[in-house]
Design an enzyme around this catalytic site. Structure first.
Site, PDB file in Angstrom:
ATOM      1  N   THR A 122      94.915 121.690  -4.105  1.00 39.58           N
ATOM      2  CA  THR A 122      94.156 121.914  -5.339  1.00 39.58           C
ATOM      3  C   THR A 122      94.738 121.008  -6.420  1.00 39.58           C
ATOM      4  O   THR A 122      95.900 121.170  -6.802  1.00 39.58           O
ATOM      5  CB  THR A 122      94.279 123.399  -5.762  1.00 39.58           C
ATOM      6  OG1 THR A 122      93.799 124.204  -4.693  1.00 39.58           O
ATOM      7  CG2 THR A 122      93.493 123.688  -7.031  1.00 39.58           C
ATOM      8  N   GLY A 256      93.068 146.829 -10.682  1.00 38.98           N
ATOM      9  CA  GLY A 256      94.426 146.925 -10.147  1.00 38.98           C
ATOM     10  C   GLY A 256      95.468 146.474 -11.149  1.00 38.98           C
ATOM     11  O   GLY A 256      95.221 146.489 -12.358  1.00 38.98           O
ATOM     12  N   GLY A 260      97.721 137.999  -8.968  1.00 37.90           N
ATOM     13  CA  GLY A 260      98.931 137.201  -8.782  1.00 37.90           C
ATOM     14  C   GLY A 260      98.674 136.250  -7.640  1.00 37.90           C
ATOM     15  O   GLY A 260      97.528 135.883  -7.371  1.00 37.90           O
ATOM     16  N   CYS A 263      97.816 131.040  -6.007  1.00 38.84           N
ATOM     17  CA  CYS A 263      96.751 130.179  -6.543  1.00 38.84           C
ATOM     18  C   CYS A 263      96.245 130.574  -7.931  1.00 38.84           C
ATOM     19  O   CYS A 263      96.293 129.760  -8.856  1.00 38.84           O
ATOM     20  CB  CYS A 263      95.577 130.154  -5.562  1.00 38.84           C
ATOM     21  SG  CYS A 263      96.000 129.304  -4.028  1.00 38.84           S
TER      22      CYS A 263
HETATM   23  N1  LIG Z   1      97.826 129.303  -0.218  1.00 43.88           N
HETATM   24  C1  LIG Z   1      96.527 129.437  -0.391  1.00 43.88           C
HETATM   25  O1  LIG Z   1      95.952 130.510  -0.174  1.00 43.88           O
HETATM   26  C2  LIG Z   1      95.688 128.267  -0.841  1.00 43.88           C
HETATM   27  C3  LIG Z   1      94.284 128.344  -0.761  1.00 43.88           C
HETATM   28  C4  LIG Z   1      93.526 127.265  -1.169  1.00 43.88           C
HETATM   29  C5  LIG Z   1      94.152 126.120  -1.667  1.00 43.88           C
HETATM   30  N2  LIG Z   1      95.507 126.093  -1.763  1.00 43.88           N
HETATM   31  C6  LIG Z   1      96.140 124.857  -2.266  1.00 43.88           C
HETATM   32  O2  LIG Z   1      96.633 124.134  -1.150  1.00 43.88           O
HETATM   33  C7  LIG Z   1      97.836 123.450  -1.502  1.00 43.88           C
HETATM   34  C8  LIG Z   1      98.962 123.850  -0.554  1.00 43.88           C
HETATM   35  O3  LIG Z   1      99.226 125.228  -0.751  1.00 43.88           O
HETATM   36  P1  LIG Z   1     100.148 126.055   0.248  1.00 43.88           P
HETATM   37  O4  LIG Z   1     100.081 127.465  -0.188  1.00 43.88           O
HETATM   38  O5  LIG Z   1      99.818 125.703   1.644  1.00 43.88           O
HETATM   39  O6  LIG Z   1     101.587 125.415  -0.118  1.00 43.88           O
HETATM   40  P2  LIG Z   1     102.965 125.639   0.645  1.00 43.88           P
HETATM   41  O7  LIG Z   1     104.004 125.545  -0.424  1.00 43.88           O
HETATM   42  O8  LIG Z   1     102.894 126.837   1.506  1.00 43.88           O
HETATM   43  O9  LIG Z   1     103.084 124.379   1.609  1.00 43.88           O
HETATM   44  C9  LIG Z   1     103.274 123.070   1.179  1.00 43.88           C
HETATM   45  C10 LIG Z   1     104.061 122.335   2.249  1.00 43.88           C
HETATM   46  O10 LIG Z   1     104.077 120.949   1.929  1.00 43.88           O
HETATM   47  C11 LIG Z   1     105.336 120.414   2.324  1.00 43.88           C
HETATM   48  N3  LIG Z   1     105.536 119.138   1.644  1.00 43.88           N
HETATM   49  C12 LIG Z   1     105.670 118.913   0.316  1.00 43.88           C
HETATM   50  N4  LIG Z   1     105.785 117.583   0.102  1.00 43.88           N
HETATM   51  C13 LIG Z   1     105.703 116.971   1.300  1.00 43.88           C
HETATM   52  C14 LIG Z   1     105.743 115.622   1.725  1.00 43.88           C
HETATM   53  N5  LIG Z   1     105.883 114.615   0.852  1.00 43.88           N
HETATM   54  N6  LIG Z   1     105.664 115.342   3.047  1.00 43.88           N
HETATM   55  C15 LIG Z   1     105.519 116.342   3.936  1.00 43.88           C
HETATM   56  N7  LIG Z   1     105.469 117.654   3.592  1.00 43.88           N
HETATM   57  C16 LIG Z   1     105.564 117.956   2.279  1.00 43.88           C
HETATM   58  C17 LIG Z   1     106.310 121.511   1.941  1.00 43.88           C
HETATM   59  O11 LIG Z   1     107.540 121.367   2.652  1.00 43.88           O
HETATM   60  C18 LIG Z   1     105.516 122.765   2.346  1.00 43.88           C
HETATM   61  O12 LIG Z   1     105.809 123.140   3.685  1.00 43.88           O
HETATM   62  C19 LIG Z   1      98.105 123.793  -2.970  1.00 43.88           C
HETATM   63  O13 LIG Z   1      97.563 122.791  -3.778  1.00 43.88           O
HETATM   64  C20 LIG Z   1      97.345 125.084  -3.155  1.00 43.88           C
HETATM   65  O14 LIG Z   1      96.959 125.287  -4.487  1.00 43.88           O
HETATM   66  C21 LIG Z   1      96.291 127.111  -1.353  1.00 43.88           C
END
Ligand SMILES: NC(=O)c1ccc[n+]([C@@H]2O[C@H](COP(=O)([O-])OP(=O)(O)OC[C@H]3O[C@@H](n4cnc5c(N)ncnc54)[C@H](O)[C@@H]3O)[C@@H](O)[C@H]2O)c1
Length: 463
Positions: A122, A256, A260, A263
């Site tokens: 995102t 609720g 939190g 996101c």
């Molecule tokens: N978690 C959700 O429910 C969700 C849903 C939709 C969108 N998003 C978006 O997706 C993105 C990722 O979210 P997430 O929750 O999966 O994050 P996360 O923190 O769980 O995972 C990110 C991963 O990226 C790795 N990383 C960072 N820099 C790196 C690099 N240069 N090379 C290789 N690996 C690297 C980290 O070690 C980590 O394992 C965010 O932008 C978030 O806003 C998340």
């Protein structure tokens, strides 16, 4: 097709496993060695229902692999997804794009052929432009295309959401990129998942607007819940009454303790910042962020109501720590500020969560971690339900009543029925519905401390 995914977190790992399940060959890359070692040993570093099986079956069939070596992942890749984290930047609330730009530079250094780079993280409007600029600057020899493909999955239902999306948003004006991304999702398109083709900037904004709207809906119903408590209405019936209107819809109308998670809070903050930078203040979202922040501590005061506002020396059992059920994700969980507020008021806090204890231990200090819900509530003066895990819905209430020192239940997820709780002898309060103890105006003095009297301030004593 051969796909590389940079970042193997909640989104990268789920996306990688599901795209491999479509039949593509996927390499998930992460810089976290421990995470990749665990995945290569067959362990799943996060809790997400169904993920272990889908990962195992695609690894077995040779379509999914994990590595820390980016150039290995990029070998012959038709497309590379950037799925790294975009947390709030410390200090100002903007999205921290350092991981996205680091990953972009690393991709540029490792690329052998022109490929399609797809941002799934995102990211604020204009990030795709910057990703493209970096790639062109570092690799003028390659005609790399950059597309935006935001992800809408929900933790706890991530695999279902990835495979049955309400829509797939593809943001690019580049025909080759459009073709490649469409081909990746072809199996879903055959299942009639709508694909929305749009510009890259618009795709980036769609993701923020969606999360901001959902966060607003939650905050709206939370304020209606507060009003329900004052006027004797029932928020669940109000939510049903308005949710049946197709223009409104029934989702995200559960009152609720405030939203939190990984996101909503950071995305609302980031959108406010983007808009401020463009001289377009987002007053509604500013109110949403403030109201939601204040709500978490207000919930702690709700716990104190039956004790005339005095929690010093009281033991409070907290059931549920993660920001929602079916995940171990503790990022910005409402339990964190709530527990801090309880501790500030002098309470001793016991906690239990079915999957989140390991992550919670990295964040929550000075709490007693318990073995299960019954262990947690034993001798507690009050029990607070913070996360609506399925197993809390079906607790043996008689046993809970017997174990607790003082039968006060504060149900912040409205998982129990007030009449049933009263029947079981609890002093019960919830969010926006009837409770059987009344707020003590202005909070009474220590003399009025209900536990000293052996009962709590009640509208009608429980039977
Ligand atoms: N978690 C959700 O429910 C969700 C849903 C939709 C969108 N998003 C978006 O997706 C993105 C990722 O979210 P997430 O929750 O999966 O994050 P996360 O923190 O769980 O995972 C990110 C991963 O990226 C790795 N990383 C960072 N820099 C790196 C690099 N240069 N090379 C290789 N690996 C690297 C980290 O070690 C980590 O394992 C965010 O932008 C978030 O806003 C998340």
């Amino acid at each position: 097709m051969r796909i590389a995914i940079i970042g193997t977190g909640y989104v990268g790992l789920v996306s990688g496993a599901c795209i491999a399940d479509f039949g593509h060959e996927v390499t998930c890359v992460d810089r976290d060695v421990a995470k990749i070692d665990a995945l290569n040993a067959g362990e799943i570093p996060i809790y997400e229902p169904g993920l272990k099986d889908i990962v195992a079956s695609n690894v077995r069939q040779g379509r999914l692999e994990f590595t820390t070596c980016l150039s290995k992942g990029l070998q012959n890749a038709d497309a590379v997804f950037i799925a790294v984290g975009t947390p709030s930047r410390r200090g100002d609330g903007h999205a921290d794009l350092s991981h996205v730009y680091d990953a972009t530079r690393e991709i540029a250094a490792a690329l052998k052929d022109a490929t399609v780079v797809i941002t799934k993280s995102t990211v604020p409007v204009g990030t795709g432009d910057e990703v493209e600029r970096i790639l062109r600057e570092l690799r003028p020899d390659l005609a790399v295309a950059v597309a935006s493909n935001p992800e809408f999955l929900r933790e706890g239902a991530a695999i279902h959401d990835f495979k049955h999306p309400d829509r797939i948003v593809i943001g690019t004006n580049d025909e080759r990129a459009k073709k490649v991304v469409t081909e990746i999702y072809r199996p879903l398109y055959l299942n009639h998942a709508p694909i929305l083709y749009t510009g890259r900037r618009t795709a980036e904004l769609i993701k923020y607007a969606a999360n901001a709207f959902l966060a607003t809906k939650i905050t709206f119903i939370n304020e209606i819940a507060d009003l329900c408590e004052k006027v004797g209405a029932d928020v669940q019936e109000v939510a049903r009454g308005i949710g049946l209107d197709n223009r409104i819809g029934s989702k995200f109308l559960h009152a609720g303790p405030g939203f939190g998670g990984s996101c909503f809070p950071k995305d609302v903050r980031a959108l406010i910042k983007t808009a401020q930078d463009q001289d377009v203040p987002m007053r509604i979202l500013e109110a949403v962020a403030t109201v939601n922040d204040m709500r978490k501590r207000a919930m702690a005061r709700k716990v104190a109501i039956p004790f005339a506002g005095l929690l010093r020396g009281k033991t409070v059992a907290v059931l549920g720590l993660t920001f929602k059920p079916n995940t171990d994700d503790m990022r910005e969980a409402p339990s964190i500020p709530l527990i801090a507020a309880l501790q500030d008021m002098g309470a001793k806090v016991r906690v239990y969560d079915p999957e989140g204890m390991e992550q919670a231990k990295l964040i929550l200090a000075n709490v007693t971690y318990c073995q299960g819900p019954y262990d947690c509530v034993e001798n507690a003066d009050a029990t607070v339900v913070v996360t609506e895990w399925e197993q809390f819905r079906a607790l043996d209430l008689k046993r809970v009543q017997t174990l607790m020192g003082c039968p006060v239940i504060v149900d912040l997820r409205n998982i129990y029925r007030p009449d049933e709780m009263k029947k079981h002898g609890f002093f019960y309060t919830c969010v926006g519905r009837a409770s059987n103890f009344r707020p003590v105006d202005g909070y009474a003095s220590a003399d009025d401390d209900p536990s000293q009297r052996g009962s709590v301030a009640s509208e009608s004593a429980p039977m």
